[in-house]
Design a protein around this motif. Structure first.
Motif, PDB file in Angstrom:
ATOM      1  N   PHE A  14       0.812  -1.217   0.000  1.00 42.43           N
ATOM      2  CA  PHE A  14       0.000   0.000   0.000  1.00 42.43           C
ATOM      3  C   PHE A  14       0.845   1.266   0.000  1.00 42.43           C
ATOM      4  N   SER A  15       2.108   1.173   0.413  1.00 44.08           N
ATOM      5  CA  SER A  15       2.960   2.363   0.400  1.00 44.08           C
ATOM      6  C   SER A  15       3.208   2.877  -1.013  1.00 44.08           C
ATOM      7  N   GLU A  16       2.983   2.019  -2.020  1.00 40.56           N
ATOM      8  CA  GLU A  16       3.128   2.448  -3.417  1.00 40.56           C
ATOM      9  C   GLU A  16       1.990   3.371  -3.839  1.00 40.56           C
ATOM     10  N   TYR A  17       0.912   3.402  -3.075  1.00 45.58           N
ATOM     11  CA  TYR A  17      -0.278   4.136  -3.489  1.00 45.58           C
ATOM     12  C   TYR A  17      -0.710   5.186  -2.463  1.00 45.58           C
ATOM     13  N   ALA A  18      -0.651   4.844  -1.181  1.00 43.18           N
ATOM     14  CA  ALA A  18      -1.136   5.751  -0.145  1.00 43.18           C
ATOM     15  C   ALA A  18      -0.166   6.907   0.076  1.00 43.18           C
ATOM     16  N   ARG A  19      -0.683   8.010   0.570  1.00 40.68           N
ATOM     17  CA  ARG A  19       0.178   9.139   0.933  1.00 40.68           C
ATOM     18  C   ARG A  19       1.045   8.777   2.125  1.00 40.68           C
ATOM     19  N   SER A  20       0.429   8.141   3.132  1.00 37.15           N
ATOM     20  CA  SER A  20       1.197   7.706   4.299  1.00 37.15           C
ATOM     21  C   SER A  20       0.630   6.399   4.827  1.00 37.15           C
ATOM     22  N   VAL A  21       1.519   5.568   5.366  1.00 41.19           N
ATOM     23  CA  VAL A  21       1.144   4.294   5.985  1.00 41.19           C
ATOM     24  C   VAL A  21       1.733   4.286   7.394  1.00 41.19           C
ATOM     25  N   THR A  22       0.889   4.082   8.396  1.00 49.36           N
ATOM     26  CA  THR A  22       1.347   3.974   9.777  1.00 49.36           C
ATOM     27  C   THR A  22       1.109   2.553  10.261  1.00 49.36           C
ATOM     28  N   ILE A  23       2.191   1.887  10.695  1.00 51.05           N
ATOM     29  CA  ILE A  23       2.086   0.533  11.240  1.00 51.05           C
ATOM     30  C   ILE A  23       2.025   0.626  12.754  1.00 51.05           C
TER      31      ILE A  23
END
Length: 553
Positions: free
Chosen positions: A392-401
């Motif tokens: 999803f990091s290829e598409y989303a503005r930010s990813v929080t795990i």
């Protein structure tokens, strides 16, 4: 460029050495020239120009095969440009042995599909199998517009999410229209009668309004009922363990049926890329792995039924008898339980109400387009969560795990930890948990708590993907099947010396045999199993050897 028929997909070969280019062109045209346009470029710059022309003309480009060492524009640059212009294109790097490190780096950095060492003689062994495989993958994900299933619905509808997820996981070519933002979607909805959303239009023009999965499967021609009631081997679950058992059982002459409650592939089928499975150096998506396994199983005449959930297991007779949710029944000489696990519910305020409307369990890769340029949150610290974060990091503005553990590497493979560390738009918050989710009609934010600081805060988010452990799908089984305190099935030595009474006398249970004779358990549903694809495949194939022993002595 050759003015061949525009409807044929393109295979582009690139090399600055005229002799090599002539050889690869000859080999590719001899094998693929009838159904593909085999084009060539005598260097990297020419290749990039050709790719741009193909893009402008709207020509489908399936495979690009490029040499690495070329002046000016190297092969990796050509393949990078190809991926940017044609996101679904399959890429092959031709390289000398001395450049294999470059190829391996391209696998990690550019998602290169394959590299081939020069020379590739004989092409029947070293070139054609690679291209055949890549073309099959490409066609599975690139169908002509007339073969697409069209879906109209709201991004924030749980039923729409269920339909899109089902189609995506089955690799059914699909075109999606958000009724809230797409004029074409609204036109389709009005033309079809406005009888309810989501609207699904199959390639033959059949319009389905708000279908459930069973109705959708039937309309698409998926097999959901067995041809017969008696089999040598019945398998419950079509994840890696179940599909491996099906392939090995049928290939060794057993009349085999495999029942899947939803979609073949299991949890592994939702993985965006599995990179540590032997034999796939560039990695493979869970959906592609499932598709290959399903094709292999059907080649051996396995009756694969999906969706076809099991509702009960009757052990009162001489042979196990499966009761299906649709009222049918199947008897088998042996049963393999490979029914897998389901992700635990988040269980916080708001999570139930917003499920399917921003809160998702598992990867839900069909949500790729809906998270584009959005802020999303992933909960979990194992491989599934890491794979989703990278994807999803290829598409989303930010990813929080969000991870309860003190460090991400506690349960996650090192290669994923390294990839996540290299993603600028991915933030890892260890020692944190979710307190609640917020939103009225859709997810709008996630309230989290940091155990170390004691501070709670709200993170804006449009999607929340949950991977927080799993429970086995065993609530439908009878009490004769012994399970541990969490519901995982006990097998072999874990049964504590329990014996099976047979016509030939008492015996110990076989390694993967349950407390009921002739019933085996493999994969994630089995107590103390290793939760990895390779382990599941191994257990499924080994269990078939024990099945032979109970069937034939």
């Amino acid at each position: 460029m050759n003015a061949a028929a525009p409807q044929r997909p393109v295979i582009l070969a690139v090399d600055d050495d005229p002799a090599v280019l002539s050889a690869v062109r000859g080999d590719l045209r001899s094998r693929y020239g009838r159904h593909y346009r085999v084009l060539t470029a005598a260097g990297g710059a020419e290749a990039v120009g050709t790719l741009r022309q193909l893009k402008v003309r709207g020509d489908a480009t399936a495979v690009v095969v490029s040499d690495q060492r070329m002046p000016g524009v190297a092969g990796t640059e050509v393949l990078t440009a190809a991926r940017q212009l044609f996101p679904g294109v399959r890429t092959v790097l031709l390289t000398a042995y001395a450049d294999t490190e470059v190829a391996i780096g391209a696998i990690n950095d550019l998602h290169l599909d394959y590299y081939i060492l020069k020379p590739w003689d004989p092409p029947e062994e070293r070139l054609f199998p690679v291209i055949d495989d890549l073309l099959e993958d490409w066609h599975a994900n690139n169908q002509p517009s007339y073969a697409l299933t069209r879906v109209v619905g709201s991004r924030w509808s749980a039923r729409t999410h269920e339909v899109r997820d089902y189609l995506q996981r089955n690799q059914v070519p699909m075109q999606w229209f958000d009724v809230d933002s797409s004029p074409e979607g609204r036109q389709l909805f009005e033309a079809a009668g406005q009888d309810g959303l989501p609207l699904v239009i199959t390639p033959d023009g059949t319009a389905l309004h708000a279908p459930d999965v069973a109705a959708l499967a039937s309309a698409l021609g998926h097999k959901t009922h067995a041809d017969g009631e008696v089999f040598d081997l019945a398998i419950i679950g079509a994840g890696p363990a179940g599909l491996a058992a099906a392939v090995y059982g049928a290939s060794e002459g057993l009349r085999t049926v495999c029942l899947e409650a939803m979609v073949p592939g299991g949890q592994a089928g939702q993985s965006s890329r599995i990179e540590n499975y032997l034999g796939f150096p560039t990695g493979i998506s869970g959906a592609d792995l499932a598709r290959r396994a399903v094709t292999q199983a059907r080649r051996f005449q396995v009756q694969l039924l999906a969706p076809s959930p099991a509702a009960g297991l009757d052990l009162s007779g001489p042979y196990p008898r499966l009761e299906l949710a649709d009222g049918a029944a199947i008897s088998a000489g042996a049963v393999i339980l490979a029914c897998g696990v389901a992700y635990n519910s988040l269980g916080v305020p708001g999570s139930t109400e917003l499920e399917g409307r921003g809160v998702f369990y598992g990867a839900s890769l069909g949500e790729r387009d809906t998270v584009r340029d959005e802020d999303i949150v992933i909960v979990g610290g194992a491989n599934s969560a890491g794979q989703a974060a990278v994807y999803f990091s290829e598409y989303a503005r930010s990813v929080t795990i969000l991870c309860r553990a003190s460090e991400l590497g506690a349960k996650m493979s090192a290669y994923l930890v390294e990839q996540i560390a290299g993603r600028a738009n991915v933030t890892v918050r260890c020692g944190t948990s979710v307190l609640s989710v917020e939103g009225s009609e859709r997810l709008e934010g996630v309230v989290i708590h940091d155990a170390a600081t004691g501070v709670s805060e709200r993170l804006p988010a449009s999607a929340l993907f949950v991977f927080i452990g799993a429970l086995p799908r065993t609530d439908w089984l009878p009490p004769q099947i012994a399970r541990d305190g969490r519901g995982f099935i006990l097998t072999g030595p874990a049964l504590g010396g329990r014996r099976h009474r047979t016509a030939d006398g008492d015996r110990d249970p076989f390694l993967y045999e349950t407390s009921a004779a002739r019933v085996f358990a493999v994969g994630d549903v089995r107590a103390s199993s290793v939760k990895r694809v390779a382990s599941a495949v191994g257990e499924g194939s080994v269990a078939v050897q024990f099945v032979h022993q109970v069937l034939h002595g």
